[in-house]
Scaffold this motif. Structure first.
Motif, PDB file in Angstrom:
ATOM      1  N   MET A   6       0.961  -1.052   0.061  1.00 41.22           N
ATOM      2  CA  MET A   6      -0.022  -0.176  -0.036  1.00 41.22           C
ATOM      3  C   MET A   6       0.686   1.179   0.100  1.00 41.22           C
ATOM      4  N   GLN A   7       0.589   2.075  -0.891  1.00 40.40           N
ATOM      5  CA  GLN A   7       1.448   3.283  -0.840  1.00 40.40           C
ATOM      6  C   GLN A   7       0.781   4.452   0.151  1.00 40.40           C
ATOM      7  N   MET A   8       2.010   5.022   0.672  1.00 41.19           N
ATOM      8  CA  MET A   8       1.395   6.013   1.622  1.00 41.19           C
ATOM      9  C   MET A   8       2.349   7.363   1.418  1.00 41.19           C
ATOM     10  N   ILE A   9       1.715   8.351   1.332  1.00 41.53           N
ATOM     11  CA  ILE A   9       2.408   9.815   1.187  1.00 41.53           C
ATOM     12  C   ILE A   9       2.437  10.481   2.579  1.00 41.53           C
ATOM     13  N   GLU A  10       3.759  10.921   2.576  1.00 45.37           N
ATOM     14  CA  GLU A  10       3.962  11.416   4.036  1.00 45.37           C
ATOM     15  C   GLU A  10       4.281  12.827   3.639  1.00 45.37           C
ATOM     16  N   ILE A  11       3.522  13.779   4.240  1.00 45.00           N
ATOM     17  CA  ILE A  11       3.250  15.208   4.473  1.00 45.00           C
ATOM     18  C   ILE A  11       3.932  15.894   5.573  1.00 45.00           C
ATOM     19  N   GLU A  12       4.872  16.316   5.605  1.00 50.02           N
ATOM     20  CA  GLU A  12       5.621  16.866   6.932  1.00 50.02           C
ATOM     21  C   GLU A  12       6.241  18.063   6.594  1.00 50.02           C
ATOM     22  N   ARG A  13       6.277  18.994   7.743  1.00 48.86           N
ATOM     23  CA  ARG A  13       7.113  20.334   7.608  1.00 48.86           C
ATOM     24  C   ARG A  13       8.227  19.877   8.952  1.00 48.86           C
ATOM     25  N   LYS A  14       9.430  20.815   8.535  1.00 50.72           N
ATOM     26  CA  LYS A  14      10.446  20.769   9.393  1.00 50.72           C
ATOM     27  C   LYS A  14      10.770  22.093   9.846  1.00 50.72           C
ATOM     28  N   PHE A  15      11.372  22.330  11.069  1.00 56.80           N
ATOM     29  CA  PHE A  15      11.709  23.259  11.724  1.00 56.80           C
ATOM     30  C   PHE A  15      12.769  23.374  12.277  1.00 56.80           C
ATOM     31  N   LEU A  16      13.700  24.329  12.645  1.00 59.62           N
ATOM     32  CA  LEU A  16      14.797  24.302  13.699  1.00 59.62           C
ATOM     33  C   LEU A  16      14.358  24.735  14.876  1.00 59.62           C
ATOM     34  N   VAL A  17      14.842  24.423  16.023  1.00 57.03           N
ATOM     35  CA  VAL A  17      14.179  24.520  17.265  1.00 57.03           C
ATOM     36  C   VAL A  17      15.017  25.660  17.835  1.00 57.03           C
ATOM     37  N   ILE A  18      14.505  26.732  18.736  1.00 53.45           N
ATOM     38  CA  ILE A  18      15.338  27.795  19.206  1.00 53.45           C
ATOM     39  C   ILE A  18      15.605  27.964  20.622  1.00 53.45           C
ATOM     40  N   SER A  19      14.826  26.893  21.320  1.00 53.63           N
ATOM     41  CA  SER A  19      14.974  26.674  22.949  1.00 53.63           C
ATOM     42  C   SER A  19      14.671  25.457  23.172  1.00 53.63           C
ATOM     43  N   ASP A  20      15.252  25.007  24.484  1.00 51.92           N
ATOM     44  CA  ASP A  20      14.958  23.755  24.954  1.00 51.92           C
ATOM     45  C   ASP A  20      13.576  23.358  25.645  1.00 51.92           C
ATOM     46  N   ALA A  21      12.866  24.733  25.605  1.00 50.63           N
ATOM     47  CA  ALA A  21      11.436  24.301  26.389  1.00 50.63           C
ATOM     48  C   ALA A  21      10.566  23.191  25.827  1.00 50.63           C
ATOM     49  N   TYR A  22      10.555  22.646  24.707  1.00 52.55           N
ATOM     50  CA  TYR A  22      10.079  21.579  24.126  1.00 52.55           C
ATOM     51  C   TYR A  22      10.301  20.495  25.094  1.00 52.55           C
ATOM     52  N   LYS A  23      11.392  20.332  25.886  1.00 44.19           N
ATOM     53  CA  LYS A  23      11.763  19.159  26.849  1.00 44.19           C
ATOM     54  C   LYS A  23      10.766  19.156  27.903  1.00 44.19           C
ATOM     55  N   LYS A  24      10.177  20.245  28.425  1.00 43.67           N
ATOM     56  CA  LYS A  24       9.290  20.322  29.711  1.00 43.67           C
ATOM     57  C   LYS A  24       7.950  19.792  28.949  1.00 43.67           C
ATOM     58  N   GLU A  25       7.632  20.029  27.635  1.00 49.12           N
ATOM     59  CA  GLU A  25       6.060  19.615  26.889  1.00 49.12           C
ATOM     60  C   GLU A  25       6.132  18.442  26.681  1.00 49.12           C
TER      61      GLU A  25
ATOM     62  N   THR B  22       8.299  20.995  -3.342  1.00 47.47           N
ATOM     63  CA  THR B  22       8.210  21.823  -2.193  1.00 47.47           C
ATOM     64  C   THR B  22       8.959  21.266  -1.153  1.00 47.47           C
ATOM     65  N   GLY B  23       9.481  20.027  -1.267  1.00 44.92           N
ATOM     66  CA  GLY B  23       9.984  19.300  -0.019  1.00 44.92           C
ATOM     67  C   GLY B  23       9.106  18.852   0.919  1.00 44.92           C
ATOM     68  N   THR B  24       7.825  18.874   0.876  1.00 46.85           N
ATOM     69  CA  THR B  24       6.710  18.775   1.808  1.00 46.85           C
ATOM     70  C   THR B  24       6.108  17.209   1.803  1.00 46.85           C
ATOM     71  N   SER B  25       6.228  16.441   0.674  1.00 46.74           N
ATOM     72  CA  SER B  25       5.328  15.337   0.513  1.00 46.74           C
ATOM     73  C   SER B  25       6.494  14.407  -0.181  1.00 46.74           C
ATOM     74  N   ARG B  26       6.294  13.181   0.194  1.00 54.31           N
ATOM     75  CA  ARG B  26       7.007  11.988  -0.446  1.00 54.31           C
ATOM     76  C   ARG B  26       6.418  10.647  -0.105  1.00 54.31           C
ATOM     77  N   PHE B  27       6.497   9.818  -0.921  1.00 53.97           N
ATOM     78  CA  PHE B  27       6.267   8.432  -0.659  1.00 53.97           C
ATOM     79  C   PHE B  27       6.879   7.770   0.605  1.00 53.97           C
ATOM     80  N   GLU B  28       6.187   7.233   1.579  1.00 55.84           N
ATOM     81  CA  GLU B  28       6.949   6.654   2.445  1.00 55.84           C
ATOM     82  C   GLU B  28       6.392   5.085   2.847  1.00 55.84           C
ATOM     83  N   TRP B  29       7.015   4.129   3.181  1.00 60.77           N
ATOM     84  CA  TRP B  29       6.438   2.816   3.558  1.00 60.77           C
ATOM     85  C   TRP B  29       7.435   2.157   4.615  1.00 60.77           C
ATOM     86  N   GLU B  30       6.619   1.794   5.757  1.00 58.75           N
ATOM     87  CA  GLU B  30       7.501   1.543   6.986  1.00 58.75           C
ATOM     88  C   GLU B  30       6.880   0.201   7.575  1.00 58.75           C
TER      89      GLU B  30
END
Length: 158
Positions: free
Chosen positions: A1-20, A60-68
């Motif tokens: 079965m084909q699956m299209i992965e749609i994701e966006r990537k960002f740099l992270v500017i602080s470690d506040a994510y660790k608390k969340e 756009t670099g947003t979508s691509r085929f992914e099988w896992e």
């Protein structure tokens, strides 16, 4: 079965994510193949192993085929030993933000200092809540692809 992965990537500017973070997992991953049109990845995530095939990204670099597929942990470790070097080691933090789950990867070893957040979407123009620790978007910038970080690690960037 084909699956299209749609994701966006960002740099992270602080470690506040660790608390969340709702989970934190150690990941080791390597590549059996890094062809420009497709790559084959082996990942050990905690006590589970996976084999993944990813296709080339769209313009756009947003979508691509992914099988896992989950594989036996011992098979995963054996396959990881066959992967090209270096192996990517990182910690993954999962953070809920609105209706979305952000995966924040804190890289180790030669990629120490690089922290990237990804959010998977159901369509390319889907809106989402951007956490305060989210920085510059790097979607489509191939330097930030894990497969490319094995070629030119973050520590070697000028």
């Amino acid at each position: 079965m084909q699956m299209i992965e749609i994701e966006r990537k960002f740099l992270v500017i602080s470690d506040a994510y660790k608390k969340e973070a709702i989970t934190t997992t150690k990941i080791a991953q390597g590549y059996l193949s890094k062809h420009p049109e497709r790559n084959v990845r082996i990942r050990i995530r905690g006590e589970k192993a996976y084999i993944t095939v990813k296709g080339a990204s769209n313009t756009t670099g947003t979508s691509r085929f992914e099988w896992e597929k989950e594989i036996d942990i011992e098979e995963g470790k054996s396959l990881l030993s066959l992967c090209e070097r270096p192996i990517i080691d990182k910690y993954r933090y999962e953070i809920k933000s609105g209706n979305h789950l952000f995966e924040v990867d804190e890289f180790l070893d030669e990629n120490q200092g690089l922290v990237i957040a990804e959010v998977e979407l159901t369509h390319e123009d889907e809106t989402f809540i951007k956490p305060d620790w989210l920085g510059e978007e790097v979607t489509g910038d191939t330097r930030y692809y894990n497969s490319q970080l094995t070629n030119v690690p973050f520590s070697k960037w000028v």
